[in-house]
Design a protein around this motif. Structure first.
Motif, PDB file in Angstrom:
ATOM      1  N   ARG A 184       0.706  -1.035  -0.246  1.00 39.88           N
ATOM      2  CA  ARG A 184       0.129   0.028  -0.031  1.00 39.88           C
ATOM      3  C   ARG A 184       0.664   1.034  -0.200  1.00 39.88           C
ATOM      4  O   ARG A 184       0.046   2.153  -0.565  1.00 39.88           O
ATOM      5  N   THR A 185       2.325   1.118   0.760  1.00 38.00           N
ATOM      6  CA  THR A 185       2.862   2.451   0.909  1.00 38.00           C
ATOM      7  C   THR A 185       3.657   2.266  -1.037  1.00 38.00           C
ATOM      8  O   THR A 185       3.629   3.609  -1.091  1.00 38.00           O
ATOM      9  N   GLU A 186       4.155   1.630  -1.383  1.00 39.55           N
ATOM     10  CA  GLU A 186       4.848   1.803  -2.203  1.00 39.55           C
ATOM     11  C   GLU A 186       3.753   2.132  -3.562  1.00 39.55           C
ATOM     12  O   GLU A 186       3.533   3.418  -4.498  1.00 39.55           O
ATOM     13  N   THR A 187       2.099   1.764  -3.542  1.00 35.13           N
ATOM     14  CA  THR A 187       1.484   2.214  -4.126  1.00 35.13           C
ATOM     15  C   THR A 187       0.636   3.433  -4.696  1.00 35.13           C
ATOM     16  O   THR A 187       0.983   4.288  -5.060  1.00 35.13           O
ATOM     17  N   THR A 188       0.675   4.092  -3.002  1.00 36.76           N
ATOM     18  CA  THR A 188       0.813   5.573  -2.438  1.00 36.76           C
ATOM     19  C   THR A 188       1.516   6.464  -3.523  1.00 36.76           C
ATOM     20  O   THR A 188       1.812   7.163  -4.070  1.00 36.76           O
ATOM     21  N   LYS A 189       3.027   5.123  -3.063  1.00 35.27           N
ATOM     22  CA  LYS A 189       3.805   6.636  -3.240  1.00 35.27           C
ATOM     23  C   LYS A 189       4.057   6.939  -5.608  1.00 35.27           C
ATOM     24  O   LYS A 189       3.910   7.609  -6.086  1.00 35.27           O
ATOM     25  N   ILE A 190       3.747   5.449  -6.236  1.00 29.03           N
ATOM     26  CA  ILE A 190       3.260   5.202  -7.229  1.00 29.03           C
ATOM     27  C   ILE A 190       2.380   6.329  -7.667  1.00 29.03           C
ATOM     28  O   ILE A 190       2.144   7.342  -8.849  1.00 29.03           O
ATOM     29  N   ALA A 191       1.446   6.040  -6.707  1.00 31.48           N
ATOM     30  CA  ALA A 191       0.073   7.288  -7.553  1.00 31.48           C
ATOM     31  C   ALA A 191       0.522   8.638  -7.318  1.00 31.48           C
ATOM     32  O   ALA A 191      -0.057   9.460  -8.069  1.00 31.48           O
ATOM     33  N   ASN A 192       1.338   9.130  -6.455  1.00 30.54           N
ATOM     34  CA  ASN A 192       1.807  10.384  -6.196  1.00 30.54           C
ATOM     35  C   ASN A 192       2.850  11.156  -7.617  1.00 30.54           C
ATOM     36  O   ASN A 192       2.644  12.071  -7.837  1.00 30.54           O
ATOM     37  N   GLN A 193       3.553   9.880  -7.930  1.00 30.78           N
ATOM     38  CA  GLN A 193       4.483   9.883  -9.697  1.00 30.78           C
ATOM     39  C   GLN A 193       3.276  10.609 -10.295  1.00 30.78           C
ATOM     40  O   GLN A 193       3.871  11.421 -10.891  1.00 30.78           O
ATOM     41  N   LEU A 194       1.922   9.839 -10.370  1.00 29.17           N
ATOM     42  CA  LEU A 194       1.166   9.861 -11.803  1.00 29.17           C
ATOM     43  C   LEU A 194       0.927  11.506 -11.456  1.00 29.17           C
ATOM     44  O   LEU A 194       0.242  11.968 -12.012  1.00 29.17           O
ATOM     45  N   ILE A 195       0.620  11.677  -9.938  1.00 27.54           N
ATOM     46  CA  ILE A 195      -0.357  13.351 -10.543  1.00 27.54           C
ATOM     47  C   ILE A 195       1.069  14.375 -10.840  1.00 27.54           C
ATOM     48  O   ILE A 195       0.364  14.804 -11.182  1.00 27.54           O
ATOM     49  N   HIS A 196       1.796  13.864 -10.364  1.00 25.80           N
ATOM     50  CA  HIS A 196       3.080  14.663 -10.749  1.00 25.80           C
ATOM     51  C   HIS A 196       3.735  14.443 -12.005  1.00 25.80           C
ATOM     52  O   HIS A 196       4.031  16.055 -12.934  1.00 25.80           O
ATOM     53  N   MET A 197       3.604  13.706 -12.982  1.00 23.99           N
ATOM     54  CA  MET A 197       3.687  12.940 -14.160  1.00 23.99           C
ATOM     55  C   MET A 197       2.417  13.807 -15.047  1.00 23.99           C
ATOM     56  O   MET A 197       2.601  14.398 -16.215  1.00 23.99           O
ATOM     57  N   GLU A 198       1.292  13.720 -14.358  1.00 24.46           N
ATOM     58  CA  GLU A 198       0.073  14.316 -15.147  1.00 24.46           C
ATOM     59  C   GLU A 198       0.313  16.391 -15.243  1.00 24.46           C
ATOM     60  O   GLU A 198       0.031  16.255 -16.475  1.00 24.46           O
TER      61      GLU A 198
END
Length: 160
Positions: A97-111
């Protein structure tokens, strides 16, 4: 290299950058989907071990009530195994869950980067169109000025 040769390269560079960012967003979304799928699998396994734990608790109680100490010990050992497995899976779930949250934050940045790249591309295209329109207007005005000149103006211009 003249200005006309530089324009397509800049436009191509902007388009390439935009496409690369979009591809990265797709990859990040796929990673998030895989992470969520992994989380769901872990939850299923945790629930399975939790149910098994309850089953072994009940069996241990029954064995104790019937004075079957050997069966009670086996049931207790199985309880411990199920509890340990559920605990390990719960730790893995927390990490996932921690890793998925980190990746989701990366997604926000990339978008955000994709939106910025798209805006730069659109500004560049608008600039190209404005420059083209300006050149067309200037050419038409030059033609208009040539047509509108009187023969006297042409004669004065030749004498100068």
């Amino acid at each position: 290299m003249n200005a006309k040769e530089e324009v397509p390269q800049s436009r191509e560079h902007l388009e390439k950058t935009y496409q690369e960012l979009q591809n990265q967003v797709i990859e990040i979304r796929q990673a998030i989907a895989a992470g969520i799928a992994s989380e769901k699998e872990l939850v299923k396994h945790i629930e399975k071990y939790s149910q098994e734990l309850e089953t072994w608790k009940a069996r241990e109680k029954e064995a104790i009530s019937k004075s079957h100490d050997d069966l009670a010990k086996i049931a207790h050992d199985r309880q411990t195994e199920c509890a340990d497995a559920a605990k390990q899976l719960q730790s893995q779930l927390t990490i996932q869950r921690t890793e998925t949250t980190k990746i989701a934050n990366q997604l926000i940045h990339m978008e955000t980067l994709v939106k910025e790249a798209y805006a730069r591309k659109q500004i560049f295209i608008a600039g190209e169109r404005a420059a083209s329109a300006s050149l067309q207007f200037k050419a038409k005005m030059d033609n208009f000025n040539l047509v509108c000149r009187s023969p006297k103006d042409n004669k004065n211009q030749i004498e100068e």
